[in-house]
Design an enzyme around this catalytic site. Sequence first.
Site, PDB file in Angstrom:
ATOM      1  N   VAL A 151     -11.388 -33.355  10.121  1.00  0.00           N
ATOM      2  CA  VAL A 151     -12.837 -33.507  10.343  1.00  0.00           C
ATOM      3  C   VAL A 151     -13.594 -33.829   9.049  1.00  0.00           C
ATOM      4  CG1 VAL A 151     -14.889 -32.443  11.324  1.00  0.00           C
ATOM      5  CG2 VAL A 151     -12.661 -31.900  12.258  1.00  0.00           C
TER       6      VAL A 151
ATOM      7  N   ASN B 272      -4.111 -42.219   7.526  1.00  0.00           N
ATOM      8  CA  ASN B 272      -3.597 -40.879   7.793  1.00  0.00           C
ATOM      9  C   ASN B 272      -2.097 -41.008   8.027  1.00  0.00           C
ATOM     10  OD1 ASN B 272      -4.633 -38.011   8.564  1.00  0.00           O
ATOM     11  ND2 ASN B 272      -3.083 -38.482  10.087  1.00  0.00           N
TER      12      ASN B 272
ATOM     13  N   SER C 296     -18.509 -29.524  -1.416  1.00  0.00           N
ATOM     14  CA  SER C 296     -18.961 -28.325  -0.714  1.00  0.00           C
ATOM     15  C   SER C 296     -20.018 -28.675   0.319  1.00  0.00           C
ATOM     16  CB  SER C 296     -19.539 -27.320  -1.706  1.00  0.00           C
ATOM     17  OG  SER C 296     -20.030 -26.201  -1.011  1.00  0.00           O
TER      18      SER C 296
ATOM     19  N   LYS D 157     -16.167 -26.117  -8.812  1.00  0.00           N
ATOM     20  CA  LYS D 157     -16.131 -25.831  -7.374  1.00  0.00           C
ATOM     21  C   LYS D 157     -15.597 -24.415  -7.121  1.00  0.00           C
ATOM     22  CE  LYS D 157     -16.181 -26.117  -2.922  1.00  0.00           C
ATOM     23  NZ  LYS D 157     -14.958 -25.949  -2.232  1.00  0.00           N
TER      24      LYS D 157
ATOM     25  N   HIS E 273     -18.277 -22.032  -7.977  1.00  0.00           N
ATOM     26  CA  HIS E 273     -19.260 -22.112  -6.886  1.00  0.00           C
ATOM     27  C   HIS E 273     -18.855 -21.164  -5.750  1.00  0.00           C
ATOM     28  CE1 HIS E 273     -20.047 -23.532  -2.799  1.00  0.00           C
ATOM     29  NE2 HIS E 273     -21.254 -23.833  -3.216  1.00  0.00           N
ATOM     30  N   ASN E 274     -17.604 -21.222  -5.369  1.00  0.00           N
ATOM     31  CA  ASN E 274     -17.149 -20.358  -4.271  1.00  0.00           C
ATOM     32  C   ASN E 274     -17.211 -18.889  -4.658  1.00  0.00           C
ATOM     33  OD1 ASN E 274     -16.505 -22.899  -3.296  1.00  0.00           O
ATOM     34  ND2 ASN E 274     -14.681 -22.194  -2.244  1.00  0.00           N
TER      35      ASN E 274
ATOM     36  N   GLU F 236     -20.681 -17.806  -4.397  1.00  0.00           N
ATOM     37  CA  GLU F 236     -20.979 -17.645  -2.970  1.00  0.00           C
ATOM     38  C   GLU F 236     -20.547 -16.243  -2.505  1.00  0.00           C
ATOM     39  OE1 GLU F 236     -19.597 -21.012  -0.631  1.00  0.00           O
ATOM     40  OE2 GLU F 236     -18.913 -19.627   0.913  1.00  0.00           O
TER      41      GLU F 236
HETATM   42  C1  NAG Z   1      -3.380 -36.699   9.675  1.00  0.00           C
HETATM   43  O1  NAG Z   1      -3.621 -36.375  11.020  1.00  0.00           O
HETATM   44  C2  NAG Z   1      -3.038 -35.191  11.471  1.00  0.00           C
HETATM   45  C3  NAG Z   1      -3.344 -35.030  12.942  1.00  0.00           C
HETATM   46  O2  NAG Z   1      -4.708 -34.959  13.157  1.00  0.00           O
HETATM   47  C4  NAG Z   1      -3.473 -34.025  10.630  1.00  0.00           C
HETATM   48  O3  NAG Z   1      -2.845 -32.830  11.049  1.00  0.00           O
HETATM   49  C5  NAG Z   1      -3.163 -34.319   9.184  1.00  0.00           C
HETATM   50  O4  NAG Z   1      -3.616 -33.216   8.390  1.00  0.00           O
HETATM   51  C6  NAG Z   1      -3.842 -35.588   8.769  1.00  0.00           C
HETATM   52  N1  NAG Z   1      -3.735 -35.820   7.337  1.00  0.00           N
HETATM   53  C7  NAG Z   1      -2.765 -36.499   6.686  1.00  0.00           C
HETATM   54  C8  NAG Z   1      -2.890 -36.569   5.224  1.00  0.00           C
HETATM   55  O5  NAG Z   1      -1.856 -37.019   7.216  1.00  0.00           O
END
Ligand code: NAG
Length: 483
Positions: free
Chosen positions: A15, A35, A131, A185, A188-189, A192
């Site tokens: 996310v 990814n 952050s 950082k 910072h934590n 916090e």
């Molecule tokens: C890639 O996607 C997977 C599935 O959402 C996730 O678990 C993983 O942390 C992501 N990051 C990398 C660097 O592959």
Amino acid sequence: MAEAVGDIGLIGLAVMGQNLILNMNDHGFVVVAYNRTVEKVDHFLANEAKGTKIIGAHSVEELCKKLKRPRRIVFLVKAGSAVDDFIKQLEPFLEKGDIIIDGGNSEYTDSRRRTKELEAKGLLFVGCGVSGGEEGARYGPSMMPGGSVAAWPYIKPIFQAIAAKVDGEPCCDWVGEDGAGHFVKMVHNGIEYGDMQLIAEAYHILRDVVGLTNDEMSQVLAKWNKGVLDSFLIEITSEILKYKDEKGEYLVEKIRDTAGQKGTGKWTAVAALEFGIPVTLIGEAVFARCLSSLKDERVNASKHLTGPKLKFTGDKQKFIDQISQALYASKIISYAQGFMLFREAAKQLNWKLNNGGIALMWRGGCIIRSAFLGDIKKAFDKNENLSNLLLDDFFKKAINDSQAGWRDVVATAVQHGIPVPAMSSALSFYDGFRLERLPANLLQAQRDYFGAHTYELLDAPGKFLHTNWTGRGGNVSSSTYQA
Ligand SMILES: *[C@@H]1O[C@H](CO)[C@@H](O)[C@H](O)[C@H]1NC(C)=O
Ligand SMILES: *[C@@H]1O[C@H](CO)[C@@H](O)[C@H](O)[C@H]1NC(C)=O
Ligand SMILES: *[C@@H]1O[C@H](CO)[C@@H](O)[C@H](O)[C@H]1NC(C)=O
Ligand SMILES: *[C@@H]1O[C@H](CO)[C@@H](O)[C@H](O)[C@H]1NC(C)=O
Ligand SMILES: *[C@@H]1O[C@H](CO)[C@@H](O)[C@H](O)[C@H]1NC(C)=O
Ligand SMILES: *[C@@H]1O[C@H](CO)[C@@H](O)[C@H](O)[C@H]1NC(C)=O
């Protein structure tokens, strides 16, 4: 099909990564997303990134080929070996001057090492603290980049565009060399942790000494949030205190009183011990969480161990004002301690830290954001070489004006048996720091007595003496007693 049109690449589509990409896209940058689980890339392009300029890559090679030079590649992957693995995978496709930016929660010591290793290969490395959580990543985080200074002009336009803004100023500036960004950082934590513990102690006193209801406490904090304590954490605490569950009961009072932690507060305390700087408030905040988590032992002990049973009889409104003074003064101590740690780390690791910039970066976007950080920025603007925040005129006066209340609150809490580890250790630090003479002369005498560790005289510093304290003879040797 690998035309180099991407402004910046990002690896790691959890996310935080996705939100940072969308944020960069909003600001007109062309982002190439990658990814390791490549289905994730296609899913992201077909959903969250649909209708944007975001480009996908199905291999690190494709990612590199799609980026303009010098390449800028942000990692948002799990801290630790995953970062080193991706660096290794990328290296064959990178050229001199390309920039790797680690936006994860890496330890600053790793960022120091990576900067050196990559610079030796002609590449640039930036360890960037980010952050503000998922929301911050999407709409404006606080960003703390440090590392290869030659990289800064290339990432500055992008990072300052996507960072949170306060009065038009971005909460992102160059922090310093190698691991400095991740170090800042980390602190910072830690801060916090300290801010949260201070508010928790104020809540404990308001509830159990003053006897306020949750709605009353919520109103007190809402009022504090309009003054010098104006901050995100006071604001949300005011909301939390009055929140009722579906049964119409205050939820916060039903939450099990055991605090978890992910370790960055602990890292700050460990760094403080290593650098020999008394960052006592953060240390106490970490230990307070540790003590809270011994719930079963506490429940048992509560049936066996006694304490005072006093009823508060003072002026409630006056005491509530004093609690806000205790909170404010303790908070000043905590930040002063944090900046003392920066100063020592900079000295030992040869960093030229941007102290005013750090205050500005924390001013918005992150959990500790507060009006107070604007005052810290002003203090460093007035004197970039300020040796200690407590010696700045503004903070000197702030502590002077609040210390009578601070002392009353700590004393009253102690008399009522309410633990205030952060507020009281802050006060002890303040008294220790402002005293010309501490009882450490006795410690030196003891050390010399049992271990011949030697001591200096007040009027002859630098000259080490040993006294035959007992007159009994026999050599005591410092190689056998190390205390
Ligand atoms: C890639 O996607 C997977 C599935 O959402 C996730 O678990 C993983 O942390 C992501 N990051 C990398 C660097 O592959
Ligand atoms: C509870 O306290 C009693 C002291 O009276 C002690 O004997 C016992 O071991 C304690 N139990 C736990 C689980 O700590
Ligand atoms: C602060 O210290 C640095 C390094 O010692 C020095 O170059 C600079 O001139 C000082 N600034 C002020 C305002 O004294
Ligand atoms: C410090 O505070 C005291 C009490 O509030 C006040 O009388 C005194 O003038 C203040 N001193 C300074 C230097 O501000
Ligand atoms: C300490 O003093 C005693 C008595 O004068 C003497 O016997 C002894 O040797 C001294 N010890 C040292 C280590 O100087
Ligand atoms: C004490 O230590 C000194 C220096 O190491 C040595 O010369 C002396 O003999 C020792 N005296 C005794 C009593 O052990």
